[in-house]
Design a protein around this motif. Sequence first.
Motif, PDB file in Angstrom:
ATOM      1  N   PRO A   1      57.284  11.454  47.942  1.00 38.45           N
ATOM      2  CA  PRO A   1      57.777  10.262  48.841  1.00 38.45           C
ATOM      3  C   PRO A   1      56.620   9.606  49.743  1.00 38.45           C
ATOM      4  CG  PRO A   1      59.641  11.942  48.671  1.00 38.45           C
ATOM      5  CD  PRO A   1      58.194  12.618  47.938  1.00 38.45           C
ATOM      6  N   LEU A   2      56.750   8.401  49.971  1.00 39.22           N
ATOM      7  CA  LEU A   2      55.972   8.020  50.893  1.00 39.22           C
ATOM      8  C   LEU A   2      56.244   8.221  52.461  1.00 39.22           C
ATOM      9  CD1 LEU A   2      55.021   4.069  49.685  1.00 39.22           C
ATOM     10  CD2 LEU A   2      53.335   6.115  49.749  1.00 39.22           C
ATOM     11  N   PRO A   3      55.210   8.392  53.250  1.00 39.59           N
ATOM     12  CA  PRO A   3      55.373   8.589  54.578  1.00 39.59           C
ATOM     13  C   PRO A   3      56.041   7.191  55.255  1.00 39.59           C
ATOM     14  CG  PRO A   3      53.319   9.236  54.307  1.00 39.59           C
ATOM     15  CD  PRO A   3      53.858   8.611  52.996  1.00 39.59           C
ATOM     16  N   ASN A   4      55.742   6.010  54.785  1.00 39.48           N
ATOM     17  CA  ASN A   4      56.413   4.850  55.097  1.00 39.48           C
ATOM     18  C   ASN A   4      56.688   3.811  54.209  1.00 39.48           C
ATOM     19  OD1 ASN A   4      55.762   4.859  58.372  1.00 39.48           O
ATOM     20  ND2 ASN A   4      53.878   5.298  57.340  1.00 39.48           N
ATOM     21  N   LYS A   5      58.114   3.682  53.380  1.00 40.91           N
ATOM     22  CA  LYS A   5      58.545   2.926  52.640  1.00 40.91           C
ATOM     23  C   LYS A   5      58.286   1.445  52.881  1.00 40.91           C
ATOM     24  CE  LYS A   5      61.849   6.221  50.975  1.00 40.91           C
ATOM     25  NZ  LYS A   5      61.668   7.559  51.765  1.00 40.91           N
ATOM     26  N   ASN A   6      57.668   0.803  51.771  1.00 37.79           N
ATOM     27  CA  ASN A   6      57.495  -0.572  51.946  1.00 37.79           C
ATOM     28  C   ASN A   6      58.365  -1.253  51.067  1.00 37.79           C
ATOM     29  OD1 ASN A   6      55.406   0.146  53.839  1.00 37.79           O
ATOM     30  ND2 ASN A   6      54.064   0.544  52.032  1.00 37.79           N
ATOM     31  N   ILE A   7      58.267  -2.655  51.324  1.00 36.28           N
ATOM     32  CA  ILE A   7      58.954  -3.713  50.361  1.00 36.28           C
ATOM     33  C   ILE A   7      58.076  -4.790  50.059  1.00 36.28           C
ATOM     34  CG2 ILE A   7      60.572  -5.596  50.490  1.00 36.28           C
ATOM     35  CD1 ILE A   7      62.018  -3.154  50.029  1.00 36.28           C
ATOM     36  N   ASP A   8      57.808  -4.869  48.907  1.00 37.31           N
ATOM     37  CA  ASP A   8      56.903  -6.129  48.502  1.00 37.31           C
ATOM     38  C   ASP A   8      57.718  -6.859  47.374  1.00 37.31           C
ATOM     39  OD1 ASP A   8      55.121  -7.320  46.770  1.00 37.31           O
ATOM     40  OD2 ASP A   8      54.238  -5.738  45.804  1.00 37.31           O
ATOM     41  N   THR A   9      57.700  -8.318  47.759  1.00 36.42           N
ATOM     42  CA  THR A   9      58.399  -9.133  46.660  1.00 36.42           C
ATOM     43  C   THR A   9      57.678 -10.137  46.124  1.00 36.42           C
ATOM     44  OG1 THR A   9      59.269 -10.676  48.434  1.00 36.42           O
ATOM     45  CG2 THR A   9      60.590  -8.583  48.046  1.00 36.42           C
ATOM     46  N   GLY A  10      58.040 -10.632  45.310  1.00 36.75           N
ATOM     47  CA  GLY A  10      57.357 -11.889  44.775  1.00 36.75           C
ATOM     48  C   GLY A  10      58.067 -12.938  43.832  1.00 36.75           C
ATOM     49  N   MET A  11      58.085 -14.265  44.183  1.00 37.96           N
ATOM     50  CA  MET A  11      58.909 -15.148  43.526  1.00 37.96           C
ATOM     51  C   MET A  11      57.785 -16.407  43.370  1.00 37.96           C
ATOM     52  SD  MET A  11      61.470 -18.252  45.151  1.00 37.96           S
ATOM     53  CE  MET A  11      62.672 -17.142  45.661  1.00 37.96           C
ATOM     54  N   GLY A  12      57.773 -16.555  41.947  1.00 36.45           N
ATOM     55  CA  GLY A  12      56.756 -17.646  41.562  1.00 36.45           C
ATOM     56  C   GLY A  12      57.245 -19.194  41.903  1.00 36.45           C
ATOM     57  N   LEU A  13      56.540 -19.946  42.536  1.00 40.23           N
ATOM     58  CA  LEU A  13      56.671 -21.199  42.967  1.00 40.23           C
ATOM     59  C   LEU A  13      56.881 -22.238  41.874  1.00 40.23           C
ATOM     60  CD1 LEU A  13      57.290 -23.162  45.157  1.00 40.23           C
ATOM     61  CD2 LEU A  13      54.772 -23.736  45.237  1.00 40.23           C
ATOM     62  N   GLU A  14      56.172 -21.847  40.949  1.00 43.96           N
ATOM     63  CA  GLU A  14      56.166 -23.025  39.734  1.00 43.96           C
ATOM     64  C   GLU A  14      57.398 -22.799  38.982  1.00 43.96           C
ATOM     65  OE1 GLU A  14      51.918 -22.332  41.020  1.00 43.96           O
ATOM     66  OE2 GLU A  14      53.433 -21.073  40.471  1.00 43.96           O
ATOM     67  N   ARG A  15      57.994 -21.518  38.688  1.00 40.53           N
ATOM     68  CA  ARG A  15      59.012 -21.474  38.015  1.00 40.53           C
ATOM     69  C   ARG A  15      60.252 -21.793  38.777  1.00 40.53           C
ATOM     70  NH1 ARG A  15      60.022 -15.928  34.559  1.00 40.53           N
ATOM     71  NH2 ARG A  15      57.965 -16.720  34.016  1.00 40.53           N
ATOM     72  N   MET A  16      60.497 -21.311  40.053  1.00 41.44           N
ATOM     73  CA  MET A  16      61.285 -22.040  41.062  1.00 41.44           C
ATOM     74  C   MET A  16      61.673 -23.546  40.875  1.00 41.44           C
ATOM     75  SD  MET A  16      64.167 -21.318  42.565  1.00 41.44           S
ATOM     76  CE  MET A  16      64.109 -19.442  43.086  1.00 41.44           C
ATOM     77  N   ALA A  17      60.237 -24.143  40.994  1.00 40.19           N
ATOM     78  CA  ALA A  17      60.526 -25.395  41.125  1.00 40.19           C
ATOM     79  C   ALA A  17      60.960 -26.127  39.881  1.00 40.19           C
ATOM     80  CB  ALA A  17      58.981 -26.242  41.223  1.00 40.19           C
ATOM     81  N   SER A  18      60.626 -25.361  38.600  1.00 38.93           N
ATOM     82  CA  SER A  18      61.180 -25.927  37.459  1.00 38.93           C
ATOM     83  C   SER A  18      62.741 -25.865  37.301  1.00 38.93           C
ATOM     84  CB  SER A  18      60.551 -25.062  36.285  1.00 38.93           C
ATOM     85  OG  SER A  18      61.124 -24.006  36.099  1.00 38.93           O
ATOM     86  N   ILE A  19      63.253 -24.811  37.890  1.00 39.67           N
ATOM     87  CA  ILE A  19      64.736 -24.587  37.944  1.00 39.67           C
ATOM     88  C   ILE A  19      65.458 -25.656  39.066  1.00 39.67           C
ATOM     89  CG2 ILE A  19      66.535 -22.968  38.803  1.00 39.67           C
ATOM     90  CD1 ILE A  19      64.686 -20.839  37.746  1.00 39.67           C
TER      91      ILE A  19
END
Length: 876
Positions: A219-237
């Motif tokens: 287990p990590l001493p400090n848990k982290n959140i890393d997210t990603g949303m592709g702008l190009e793909r979201m724009a196409s939707i």
Amino acid sequence: MKNLKASEIRQSFIDYFVEKGHMVEPSAPLVPIDDDSLLWINSGVATLKKYFDGRETPKKPRIVNSQKAIRTNDIENVGFTARHHTFFEMLGNFSIGDYFKREAITFAWEFLTSDKWMAMEPEKLYVTIHPEDTEAYEIWNEEIGLEESRIIRIEGNFWDIGEGPSGPNTEIFYDRGEQFGANDPAEEMYPGGENERYLEVWNLVFSEFNHNKDHSYTPLPNKNIDTGMGLERMASIAQNVRTNYETDLFMPIINEVEQISGKKYLEVEANDVAFKVIADHIRTIAFAIADGALPANEGRGYVLRRLLRRAVRFSQTLDINEPFMYRLVDIVAEIMEPYYPNVLEKADFIKRVIKSEEERFHETLEEGLAILNNLVANAKEGNHQISGKDAFKLYDTYGFPIELTEEIALQEQLSVDMETFDAEMQQQRDRARQARQNTQSMQVQSEVLKNITTQSNFVGYDVMEQATTITDILFDGALVESVEAGQSIHFILEETPFYAVSGGQVADKGTVGNEHFEIAVNEVTKTPNGQNLHKGEVQFGQVTKGSPVEAKVNQKARLAIEKNHSATHLLHAALKEVLGDHVNQAGSLVESDRLRFDFSHFGPMNDNEIAEVERRVNEEIWNSINVNIKEMSISDAKAMGAMALFGEKYGDVVRVVDMSPYSIELCGGTHVNNTSEIGLFKIVSESGTGAGVRRIEALTGKGAFQYLEAVQEKFNAVKDLVKVKSDDQVVDKVQQMQVDEKELTKQLEQRNKEITSLKMGDITDQVEEINGLKVLATEVEVANAKAIRETMDDFKSKLQDTVIILISNVDGKVSLIATVPKELTGKIKAGDIIKNMAPQVGGKGGGRPDMAQGGGTEPENITESLRFIKNYIKSL
């Protein structure tokens, strides 16, 4: 769902997370700063690694960004698919030891479905999770309210890049409807499968484990959140279009290409690929050049060159046969200006670079075609295959696309040895990979340093000796109370005069101690919380936490470092003045005995430019400019014209090093009080370090004087050797000696020709008739390999209808040359003669049908090789 422009989606995402207490991390340059493990910034998290692995603590644990990125591992797919890109934007929200799964999932769902934000229909959203992530399942099912049928378990939902933070992830998919599915029976028609119906819009990584060196997970001493949303793909939707290319990020570029080519996008299916390739690649090229990369034959510069040439090659299918890519830069700048103004700011420079590169490639295409035509002719006479080595040389040296080589070979009913080509390409990739540091993308988190919160102040701008206290001692990675003599330790001081390595300036060295112990300090770095961490060897006594000490910096070295650091500021300004505003610092090293300065520029500086830069720096040293250093807000600093170093991140309060009117820069280093203290500046070398990056190494003060003194000594030695009394006479004397040498060499060559002619006698007597051909095959005595060519020219003028083969022993090495009259090349080829003859003397060679050369290492076999070649001609 709302119909939004791409710029509106980007801004909405940032606004939403700012409302949720996130700080905005500006988009970093595409060229990585201080990270040799990456060729390009390739993800939203790439620039935040220092926070994730604990090397640095962010000002706020909640971060949001829109990060431009380049990925080039599948360039060949770009244009042929709906969503492959080399340049893209990743919208991301991050938590460094703050919130975790529940908040990350809740934030994502609210942003996507709330009428205030994206207003997506909840019933069209599906998610995937890791099969063992029961916590994520419960949040999606019980708190968000997704029924089990819309939560898909996929084994591959685990983010892991080797050693460092890792963890399970959950992905969110949007159902575009039945009209986008089931055309291809191979499609996997479910969220997470390969299909066009269910599009992944967001990936949330739950970084909760350390992947250790032994491949165990803890287990990590400090848990982290890393997210990603592709702008190009979201724009196409959001814009309800078929592919990313029909969005407002690409269509203005495609429309301009329609104007230039006279062709229509979506009218001829075969042309669509060309439109997509051009629209994608010009975005990558424009942004990369704006961020300091330049086309070149290696590294990231090679990627740019390849992208531009690929776009130009595809443009020819649209009947565009002249430079045009540079005309698209203004469109890219206009589309992206709301968030990325630097493309617009540097548009003229970007256009100049691209146009120059396009013109060069059009010339290369002609040059490559000429070389390829020769390869085609040789292949037709041989095994009907173009060798992989030749194809790779065309590709690597001349930039000639391998696809074009294959296409032309096919037209000529030939093949290309792609197995050898691929092997050569792999060797090149391996070399490139080894050239970068073989480091993993992140490091394992260290909790010990992160938990040190003791206050420590740097006082070294004002003093080099300071009475202070040792507040923390680390030995073997753990905090301890005391350490004995002979050990290497890390420690923190309440106040320290020691500068920590930063901004290219090396750390100070010196001593820390009292009457009971002494530590020799040899390294100073920053802890995650910003304290200066000293490393040193305990010379004598026992070091104890809480001890009062005297901290003393090596003053002589520090003063020399300051001279060199201030000189780099003057050098930077001089380079911009002499070479142009496109020059940007690409790295530096400031030590006590020298300075090194890397900067972006197209090619080598000429002697006049180097001399001019050196003269300008020295003039500002002699102008005795006061160096004023003050802290102020970033806005005030920019208002006074302070230059920010490319790629550096600055806080709200910055330190300005003011050498007005010549140089004003933001800098945290130590400097002289007046430029006159630098004394003298001397450039000792200018070289290339990679794609579009040049390096100057220079000396200041005493070092510069000693360098010039050594040059003077060498000059005096030359003066003595050429036997002149005055300095002014040296150049004239050397030039006269060069003229005399050329004349003597010409006379010697003429005498050698005459001697060879006398030794050979009447060469017509030595011509034999073999298999209906007149043949002269003989050994000649020549002074060097060049002379055998001159002897051949002499013999050819006398024997114009004869096959001539000459061989010689020059200093234990064999030289071979053969010529065949053009009218006889249908019967025998010079290249074949040398190819067969050279192995007899332990060598190889080849050439054209009318002339070929070779060499060998076995002069003892010369007589046998002549006998062999005569028999070879007999057997034809």
